[in-house]
Design a protein around this motif. Sequence first.
Motif, mmCIF file in Angstrom:
data_model
loop_
_atom_site.group_PDB
_atom_site.id
_atom_site.type_symbol
_atom_site.label_atom_id
_atom_site.label_comp_id
_atom_site.label_asym_id
_atom_site.label_seq_id
_atom_site.Cartn_x
_atom_site.Cartn_y
_atom_site.Cartn_z
ATOM 1 N N SER A 296 -3.077 2.246 -7.757
ATOM 2 C CA SER A 296 -4.525 2.181 -7.573
ATOM 3 C C SER A 296 -5.089 0.915 -8.204
ATOM 4 C CB SER A 296 -5.199 3.407 -8.200
ATOM 5 O OG SER A 296 -4.715 4.597 -7.609
ATOM 6 N N SER A 297 -6.247 0.496 -7.707
ATOM 7 C CA SER A 297 -6.923 -0.677 -8.267
ATOM 8 C C SER A 297 -8.421 -0.511 -8.092
ATOM 9 C CB SER A 297 -6.440 -1.955 -7.574
ATOM 10 O OG SER A 297 -6.880 -1.985 -6.225
ATOM 11 N N GLY A 298 -9.161 -1.361 -8.779
ATOM 12 C CA GLY A 298 -10.608 -1.410 -8.610
ATOM 13 C C GLY A 298 -10.991 -2.626 -7.801
ATOM 14 N N SER A 299 -11.966 -2.480 -6.932
ATOM 15 C CA SER A 299 -12.446 -3.612 -6.140
ATOM 16 C C SER A 299 -13.420 -4.449 -6.970
ATOM 17 C CB SER A 299 -13.152 -3.126 -4.873
ATOM 18 O OG SER A 299 -13.812 -4.199 -4.225
ATOM 19 N N GLN A 460 -2.050 -1.876 -3.105
ATOM 20 C CA GLN A 460 -3.061 -1.320 -4.008
ATOM 21 C C GLN A 460 -4.071 -0.494 -3.226
ATOM 22 O OE1 GLN A 460 -4.785 -4.860 -5.740
ATOM 23 N NE2 GLN A 460 -3.255 -4.967 -7.360
ATOM 24 N N GLY A 461 -4.150 0.793 -3.552
ATOM 25 C CA GLY A 461 -5.191 1.636 -2.984
ATOM 26 C C GLY A 461 -6.461 1.506 -3.815
ATOM 27 N N VAL A 462 -7.550 1.129 -3.206
ATOM 28 C CA VAL A 462 -8.800 0.899 -3.944
ATOM 29 C C VAL A 462 -9.459 2.241 -4.243
ATOM 30 C CG1 VAL A 462 -11.085 -0.159 -3.864
ATOM 31 C CG2 VAL A 462 -9.109 -1.372 -2.898
ATOM 32 N N SER A 463 -9.633 2.526 -5.539
ATOM 33 C CA SER A 463 -10.189 3.821 -5.946
ATOM 34 C C SER A 463 -11.626 3.729 -6.439
ATOM 35 C CB SER A 463 -9.324 4.433 -7.047
ATOM 36 O OG SER A 463 -9.280 3.594 -8.187
#
Length: 504
Positions: A296-299, A460-463
Amino acid sequence: MGLSYPYVNVATAVQTLLLNKTFRISGIVFFGNAGSLDENVLVPGDVVVPEAVAFTGVWEWEEFRAQNKGKLVFGNYNYPENGENLLGTAAYENITLYSPSEEPKEVFWLPISSSWYKAATEELTKDLKFKECHSGRCLPGTAKVVFGLKASTSDFYVKNKAYGDFLLEKFNASTTDSAILLVLGLLLVTAKQSTQMSLKNPTSDIETSNCKVAFLRLGLVLTSDNNEKALRDSGLFEPDSENPHVDIAGRRFHVGTLNKTPIMYVKSGTHSVNVATAVQTLLLKFPISGIIFFGSSGSLDKDMLMPGDVAVPKAVAFTGVWEWKKFRSENKGKLVFGDFNYPENGENLLGTAEHQKIDLFSTSEESKEVFWLPISSSWYEAATEELKDLKLKKCHSGTCLPGTPKVVFGSKASTSDFYVKNKAYGDFLLEKFNASTADSASASVALTTLSNEKIFVVFQGVSNVAGGKSSNSGTKYIASYNAFLAATSSLIQFLRTTCLRVMR
């Protein structure tokens, strides 16, 4: 053993030393340099033997005017009067300590091994005389050894007095460095197991009874329970019926097939040091030809990436490696804390921070300093071809994304041990480095894999979006599932073909 920035280099070096069955290491003695945070106790030339160390580079970087404030309040250092600062506050986080004999646990302070600490206090209180002069230069006083202090470790080279005073006041830390915590933490995790491994290799039973481990060519790395749930829920992973897993250094390495392709996967845990040691163990103990990482990652750019989207970056960088400069230093770093004073920018006692390059080691070349770490081009290109028409998950358990999720290629990713909620800092990373996402793992995967001269790719899935509302559990799960879906869909056929070529 030479050590250098970032601290994941320290972690992988120690992990290699402890897990290599040739060496039979029972414990680690570390010596190196540190900066004093308390000149009344320690001055240049002294030696400190701390009784505990802490990782003070792991932050949850809170939003401006967040209700829950962290210990480090940037506005408190506005000059000449404190006030507000758009960088908000930073809350210091625990880290996860893995052990071969216990469940993982959250800790802040890591104690020095009591038996060796006691032995050091007994030996060093005798008539030990330290060196006080070299090449015509002498210390102003008599060098001494100091016991019983606490040490702070991070990827910050701390020259700034205000931040040094903060560490001393809030944590009673008397020194700061970038290595001792990693050495201690890994010693706690693996020293006991390394003694056992000198008697028996934990993979030997599998390796001698069949060829399943020997022929594995794909390593899958993920960080969280949510990531692992997405993998399990997909129904695409089938554990090996005879040898479903191998336990090493407090982690479980799962053996099986993913969509009929032989793999090993490991849940590394969060924070860069845990990711790096998990990847190093995977590459050191098993014949893995490359690493697929999904997490996961943050945009940092809501115009490009929103929750549920998947980023496939072309390059990643460690953006948490700083030289924290003095107040009013002539050479200013990119991050100028006074620029974020509110309502008007001005001066800030925290000075500036200059983002540093890191040391990239290689098995065939001299080490070199780099900032951006490129994704392996062959796997990146394969991903761009395979994911053109991929349909991502939009809903889960009653939660649906507001728009249609998509895969975005060619971005740059920022990695640090900061969980970036703060919009001002997110905007800074986007403006100064053109980084579209922030996470705590991708660059650790990249650096460790490149140091072992293996290929890798990152999904990376943006959470969440920095500065935006917190995502609910359904959105976070969708982000994990979409990252897994992209990872599985893009490279399985490529890797199967690669494995066939290797086995021939």
